[in-house]
Motif scaffolding. Sequence first.
Motif, PDB file in Angstrom:
ATOM      1  N   ARG A   1      33.001  47.439  35.182  1.00  0.00           N
ATOM      2  CA  ARG A   1      31.972  46.849  36.027  1.00  0.00           C
ATOM      3  C   ARG A   1      30.657  47.594  35.903  1.00  0.00           C
ATOM      4  O   ARG A   1      29.608  47.058  36.127  1.00  0.00           O
ATOM      5  CB  ARG A   1      32.407  46.872  37.492  1.00  0.00           C
ATOM      6  N   TYR A   2      30.772  48.847  35.592  1.00  0.00           N
ATOM      7  CA  TYR A   2      29.552  49.647  35.594  1.00  0.00           C
ATOM      8  C   TYR A   2      28.947  49.659  34.211  1.00  0.00           C
ATOM      9  O   TYR A   2      28.816  50.669  33.569  1.00  0.00           O
ATOM     10  CB  TYR A   2      29.851  51.048  36.091  1.00  0.00           C
TER      11      TYR A   2
ATOM     12  N   VAL B   1      45.633  39.862  42.103  1.00  0.00           N
ATOM     13  CA  VAL B   1      44.583  40.578  42.831  1.00  0.00           C
ATOM     14  C   VAL B   1      44.627  42.061  42.466  1.00  0.00           C
ATOM     15  O   VAL B   1      43.590  42.685  42.221  1.00  0.00           O
ATOM     16  CB  VAL B   1      44.749  40.379  44.350  1.00  0.00           C
TER      17      VAL B   1
ATOM     18  N   SER C   1      40.810  41.195  51.480  1.00  0.00           N
ATOM     19  CA  SER C   1      41.635  41.548  50.326  1.00  0.00           C
ATOM     20  C   SER C   1      41.709  43.052  50.097  1.00  0.00           C
ATOM     21  O   SER C   1      42.381  43.506  49.185  1.00  0.00           O
ATOM     22  CB  SER C   1      41.079  40.882  49.064  1.00  0.00           C
TER      23      SER C   1
ATOM     24  N   LEU D   1      42.169  45.435  52.736  1.00  0.00           N
ATOM     25  CA  LEU D   1      42.481  46.099  54.005  1.00  0.00           C
ATOM     26  C   LEU D   1      43.070  47.479  53.786  1.00  0.00           C
ATOM     27  O   LEU D   1      42.822  48.403  54.556  1.00  0.00           O
ATOM     28  CB  LEU D   1      43.444  45.236  54.824  1.00  0.00           C
TER      29      LEU D   1
ATOM     30  N   ARG E   1      42.298  49.659  51.814  1.00  0.00           N
ATOM     31  CA  ARG E   1      41.282  50.686  51.582  1.00  0.00           C
ATOM     32  C   ARG E   1      40.807  51.327  52.875  1.00  0.00           C
ATOM     33  O   ARG E   1      40.330  52.456  52.882  1.00  0.00           O
ATOM     34  CB  ARG E   1      40.075  50.037  50.899  1.00  0.00           C
TER      35      ARG E   1
ATOM     36  N   ALA F   1      31.417  48.958  55.158  1.00  0.00           N
ATOM     37  CA  ALA F   1      31.597  48.481  53.789  1.00  0.00           C
ATOM     38  C   ALA F   1      31.228  47.009  53.679  1.00  0.00           C
ATOM     39  O   ALA F   1      30.585  46.583  52.725  1.00  0.00           O
ATOM     40  CB  ALA F   1      33.037  48.694  53.351  1.00  0.00           C
TER      41      ALA F   1
ATOM     42  N   GLY G   1      28.325  45.524  51.381  1.00  0.00           N
ATOM     43  CA  GLY G   1      28.617  44.484  50.408  1.00  0.00           C
ATOM     44  C   GLY G   1      27.751  43.253  50.604  1.00  0.00           C
ATOM     45  O   GLY G   1      27.227  42.684  49.652  1.00  0.00           O
TER      46      GLY G   1
ATOM     47  N   ARG H   1      33.856  39.661  49.175  1.00  0.00           N
ATOM     48  CA  ARG H   1      35.259  40.040  49.336  1.00  0.00           C
ATOM     49  C   ARG H   1      35.815  40.576  48.027  1.00  0.00           C
ATOM     50  O   ARG H   1      36.468  41.615  47.983  1.00  0.00           O
ATOM     51  CB  ARG H   1      36.075  38.829  49.773  1.00  0.00           C
ATOM     52  N   TRP H   2      35.522  39.865  46.954  1.00  0.00           N
ATOM     53  CA  TRP H   2      36.113  40.273  45.674  1.00  0.00           C
ATOM     54  C   TRP H   2      35.413  41.501  45.107  1.00  0.00           C
ATOM     55  O   TRP H   2      36.030  42.319  44.437  1.00  0.00           O
ATOM     56  CB  TRP H   2      36.106  39.121  44.685  1.00  0.00           C
ATOM     57  N   LEU H   3      34.127  41.631  45.370  1.00  0.00           N
ATOM     58  CA  LEU H   3      33.442  42.818  44.879  1.00  0.00           C
ATOM     59  C   LEU H   3      33.945  44.056  45.601  1.00  0.00           C
ATOM     60  O   LEU H   3      34.113  45.116  45.005  1.00  0.00           O
ATOM     61  CB  LEU H   3      31.934  42.675  45.061  1.00  0.00           C
ATOM     62  N   LEU H   4      34.197  43.900  46.887  1.00  0.00           N
ATOM     63  CA  LEU H   4      34.739  45.023  47.645  1.00  0.00           C
ATOM     64  C   LEU H   4      36.118  45.397  47.109  1.00  0.00           C
ATOM     65  O   LEU H   4      36.506  46.556  47.105  1.00  0.00           O
ATOM     66  CB  LEU H   4      34.831  44.637  49.123  1.00  0.00           C
TER      67      LEU H   4
ATOM     68  N   GLU I   1      36.853  45.438  44.201  1.00  0.00           N
ATOM     69  CA  GLU I   1      36.596  45.916  42.844  1.00  0.00           C
ATOM     70  C   GLU I   1      37.233  45.003  41.816  1.00  0.00           C
ATOM     71  O   GLU I   1      37.872  45.446  40.856  1.00  0.00           O
ATOM     72  CB  GLU I   1      37.075  47.359  42.673  1.00  0.00           C
TER      73      GLU I   1
ATOM     74  N   GLU J   1      27.011  43.325  35.057  1.00  0.00           N
ATOM     75  CA  GLU J   1      27.609  44.585  35.494  1.00  0.00           C
ATOM     76  C   GLU J   1      29.002  44.777  34.923  1.00  0.00           C
ATOM     77  O   GLU J   1      29.658  45.766  35.231  1.00  0.00           O
ATOM     78  CB  GLU J   1      27.652  44.639  37.028  1.00  0.00           C
TER      79      GLU J   1
ATOM     80  N   LEU K   1      26.547  48.563  43.891  1.00  0.00           N
ATOM     81  CA  LEU K   1      27.925  48.222  44.214  1.00  0.00           C
ATOM     82  C   LEU K   1      28.677  49.431  44.731  1.00  0.00           C
ATOM     83  O   LEU K   1      29.636  49.303  45.463  1.00  0.00           O
ATOM     84  CB  LEU K   1      28.620  47.642  42.985  1.00  0.00           C
TER      85      LEU K   1
ATOM     86  N   ALA L   1      27.505  51.234  46.843  1.00  0.00           N
ATOM     87  CA  ALA L   1      27.290  51.203  48.282  1.00  0.00           C
ATOM     88  C   ALA L   1      28.381  50.390  48.951  1.00  0.00           C
ATOM     89  O   ALA L   1      28.861  50.723  50.023  1.00  0.00           O
ATOM     90  CB  ALA L   1      25.928  50.593  48.597  1.00  0.00           C
ATOM     91  N   ALA L   2      28.786  49.319  48.268  1.00  0.00           N
ATOM     92  CA  ALA L   2      29.823  48.478  48.859  1.00  0.00           C
ATOM     93  C   ALA L   2      31.170  49.188  48.843  1.00  0.00           C
ATOM     94  O   ALA L   2      31.980  49.010  49.739  1.00  0.00           O
ATOM     95  CB  ALA L   2      29.928  47.179  48.093  1.00  0.00           C
ATOM     96  N   THR L   3      31.368  49.996  47.854  1.00  0.00           N
ATOM     97  CA  THR L   3      32.685  50.595  47.753  1.00  0.00           C
ATOM     98  C   THR L   3      32.766  51.920  48.488  1.00  0.00           C
ATOM     99  O   THR L   3      33.840  52.377  48.804  1.00  0.00           O
ATOM    100  CB  THR L   3      33.037  50.831  46.274  1.00  0.00           C
TER     101      THR L   3
ATOM    102  N   PRO M   1      31.388  53.147  51.746  1.00  0.00           N
ATOM    103  CA  PRO M   1      30.607  52.845  52.929  1.00  0.00           C
ATOM    104  C   PRO M   1      30.057  54.102  53.609  1.00  0.00           C
ATOM    105  O   PRO M   1      29.100  54.028  54.365  1.00  0.00           O
ATOM    106  CB  PRO M   1      31.592  52.126  53.830  1.00  0.00           C
TER     107      PRO M   1
ATOM    108  N   THR N   1      46.279  46.970  59.787  1.00  0.00           N
ATOM    109  CA  THR N   1      46.296  45.948  58.739  1.00  0.00           C
ATOM    110  C   THR N   1      47.293  44.848  59.097  1.00  0.00           C
ATOM    111  O   THR N   1      47.057  43.675  58.836  1.00  0.00           O
ATOM    112  CB  THR N   1      46.688  46.552  57.390  1.00  0.00           C
TER     113      THR N   1
ATOM    114  N   ARG O   1      46.273  41.014  59.244  1.00  0.00           N
ATOM    115  CA  ARG O   1      46.938  40.021  58.389  1.00  0.00           C
ATOM    116  C   ARG O   1      47.562  38.917  59.227  1.00  0.00           C
ATOM    117  O   ARG O   1      47.626  37.761  58.808  1.00  0.00           O
ATOM    118  CB  ARG O   1      48.000  40.702  57.526  1.00  0.00           C
TER     119      ARG O   1
ATOM    120  N   ALA P   1      43.726  35.220  48.921  1.00  0.00           N
ATOM    121  CA  ALA P   1      43.088  36.534  49.014  1.00  0.00           C
ATOM    122  C   ALA P   1      44.070  37.639  48.636  1.00  0.00           C
ATOM    123  O   ALA P   1      43.713  38.809  48.634  1.00  0.00           O
ATOM    124  CB  ALA P   1      42.561  36.764  50.428  1.00  0.00           C
TER     125      ALA P   1
END
Lengths: 633, 334
Positions: free
Chosen positions: A339-340, A461, A490, A492, A494, A509, A513, A543-546, A548, A579, B2, B4-6, B8, B205, B209, B223
């Motif tokens: 991705r990077y 996933v 997707s 959680l 983490r 987060a 995002g 959601r999907w970017l988080l 990864e 990316e 990105l 930043a998103a990962t 937090p 979680t 869920r 998801a």
Amino acid sequence: MAAAPLLTMSGITKSFPGVRALDGVDLDVEAGEVHCLLGQNGAGKSTLIKVLAGAHQPDEGRISWEGREVRLGSPVAAMRLGIATIYQELDLVEHLSVTENVFLGHEVATRGFLRVRTARERAAALLRRLGHPEIDPRTLVGALSAAGQQIVSMARALSHEVRLIVMDEPSAALDPDEVGNLFRIVTDLTAQGVAVVYISHRLEEIRRIGDRVSVLKDGRVAARGLPARTTATREVVSLMTGREIAYVFPPRPTRPYGTPARTGDEATTDRRSGDSGSGTTGPEATGPGESGSGDAHSWDPWSKDPRPQDPYAKTTASQDSVPHDSGSQDHVSQDPNPRYRASQDRRSEDHRSQDHRSQDHGPEDHPSTALTPQDHDPRSGPTVPTPLTPPLLSLQSLTRKGEFAPLDLDVHPGEIVGLAGLVGSGRSEILETVAGARRPSAGRVLVDGKPLRPGSVPAAVRAGIGLAPEERKAQALLMLEPVSSNVSLSSLGRFSTGGWLDGRRERAAALAGTRDLSLSPADPDRPVRTLSGGNQQKVVLARWLLRECRVLLLDEPTRGVDVGARSELYALIRRLADEGLAVLLVSSEVPEVLGLADRVLVLREGVVVHRAPATELDEHRVLDLVMEGAPSC
Amino acid sequence: MLTAATDPGAGSLPPTKSPARRAVSRIDLRHLSLLAVLGALVVVGALTKPSEFLSTDNLQLILTQASVIGVVTVGVTFVIIGGGIDLSVGAIVALASVWATTVATQEYGLPGILFCALLVGLGCGLVNGLLVAYGPMVPFIATLAMLASARGLALQISDGRTQVVTVESVLDLGLPDAYVLGIPPLVLIFAAVSVLGWLVLGRTTFGRRTVAIGGNPEASRLAGIAVKRQRLLLYLLSGLCCGIAAFMLVVLTGSGQNTNGNLYELDAIAAAIIGGTLLSGGRGTITGSVLGVLVFTTITNLFALNNLQSDVQQIAKGAIIVAAVLVQKGRTSS
């Protein structure tokens, strides 16, 4: 009166929030004719027939019936006039018998008591008239084939005093024999003075039974009442295309995509065995594939996908080409986190000299090259190994019976591959199968060369696949929940230790995002249902970017997104690809696929009929392929 | 960006509202109205039977009565939020209470009774969960079948007799001597289960869920959530709560009976619904369910104190359910 057409619609306008579905549409239908309605998905055909059926009320415009102005205030009002509609999605009650379905809503009864035998006899008579005396009126509709159900639908239409029948893609679910019978029925009906409005994407059908053709485009009439048999295909297609709204598509990176070379899986697996960690090397970019661009139309649809050249060629293309033996391939990066790519590019610049050094090593210096090509496909013949970045996503003969034919496809990091095709061409089914939501009947999906457990979404996933499904509300979002829990859904794990969620981190987060995707307003506590379509789509992407995710599957990413927000989404999707994500895109809107994707696969009824770089196709050509299915070469 | 998103922790922090405002916004209006109803009931009780209603004994009684059904309701609330329904809770309570009080089980004393009650509850929950998640069967049908067979099995084991508990340590738990600061142990169990349930629903979680699969099972599946496993776990949880409730009932009545837990399923579902849980799943709170249980128990107590027959109680309960759902509708549609 006698001179007036059976039906005249004039100036019909209908708006939905954010969309003007119909914009001053005129249509006239004569008694006893087959009037074909053509148009791309989203051109307004469905809305128009719903207005005709009384299911939608137009905002403006007039409808006349035999010269007299009428209001079609409800489906019953339309039915009273003699307008019947056979929808594409048949609206039958499966647990009721044929007879009961035929007379649903206008049962044959005396003072509330059903006259079962009379009804059954009338139903049988209708079925005979439709050429299907073998259907027993007592059978349950659920037990009939799709074709049988359609006959029941038609019998229901004929059970009224019908003057006009609207058929929405009636042939879509039928096999050729059944289509023949359908045409016979249509001809019979018109001989009796019944008018038929026939919607189909298949031009050859329109040629066979149509009298006149009207073409809709972007909610307007592009052509009205053309002769169906003599108008040239090219003319019809060009009427359907050439839209006026010009979307702004982000520029493609100047990579030599569209330089296909016949390569097989052996090459793929060889390439996969790179020494990890090193930057990418450029020399391969000037490999033989690049000179093979004249080849674009010469592969057969079932062969391995044309492989684009190294996306990093831009930065390193000036380097000398090197012999394409396995020794030179092994330093193609298998970056654990593609991705990077932006940083990779920089790194590859820094490490260029180092790469040069490593080129001189033989395979024996790189134990990783000894990896066996575990994914060898026996069908692929001797292949020219073309050194490239390894594909991130590979589909190998992926098949689902009745939905799509075996599909081979590689998608590389940084690449957007588009699937063009009509509704029902298998596009969504392919994406859902890749995402593990459907179990393939054969073939497999590989991410980074590793096969996925078939039919398991969690496995997909985990491997980095994320699907942004077609129906956002029904398939992607928790409408009652705030943005933050939709984004984190997707990932959680983490934000939890031993199952306990850290709400602060999760929220932070989600916010980061959504800010990254410039969601507005960037409020993680806002319920998702209050967001616009474009922003909801961003929530799904976030959601999907988080998570990864590295392979993004986009099914109609701009459906329900207003025109202004589309360009922004396009730019975002391209940025994500840049990316290092591999993107597989499905859209009914041909310009969207052509504008956004690097390569395009054209699907027709589950079969890939053409593959080409997007720059070598135009809307015309794609629509030709989609509708006529003419082989590409 | 990105990153930043990962990560937090670094960079931008969310614009946090002031803690006070967030706390206020968190208190559901529906809870306030339930609290108001509860307050009104207390006022009515204090006015009609001033000496009896507010006595320590009576308040202890109300809470104790609320405890058994309350624990069951917590489990049922989870199942409903997760998009299911559990009609078998009353029957599971009966079976667990009977099984835990057989002569053979009582030989092992308190641990034996407790262990057996929990195990039977979990076992029934497992069967429910397997049928619903992997059958797959409609939850209504699967748990209806469990309702019938668990009660039948309870009758078969007990032979229709009341099984008197002779284990002193179990009986002692119900005596005033065991009260902690005037609070009966059963109420403490209820409080613990409620707090735990509240934490699990909101902070884990598992809870998230549950909300997800109840709100949109297809989206949850796509998801990457293991929807089936989550469903199974929810019925296990409900069964476990039934086991706990059965043990509490054994302590409370000093016996095990196959008629225990009669109509608990209806009371528990009703309490969850008036507490604001959507019957279609995806939304609900433990706080609301607990308040719902307290409202119902208080009504029952009031009616009993005023010598009103149980038929009137039932009618009042029905009216409350209708009123609560209408209030809910008004709020969600606005």
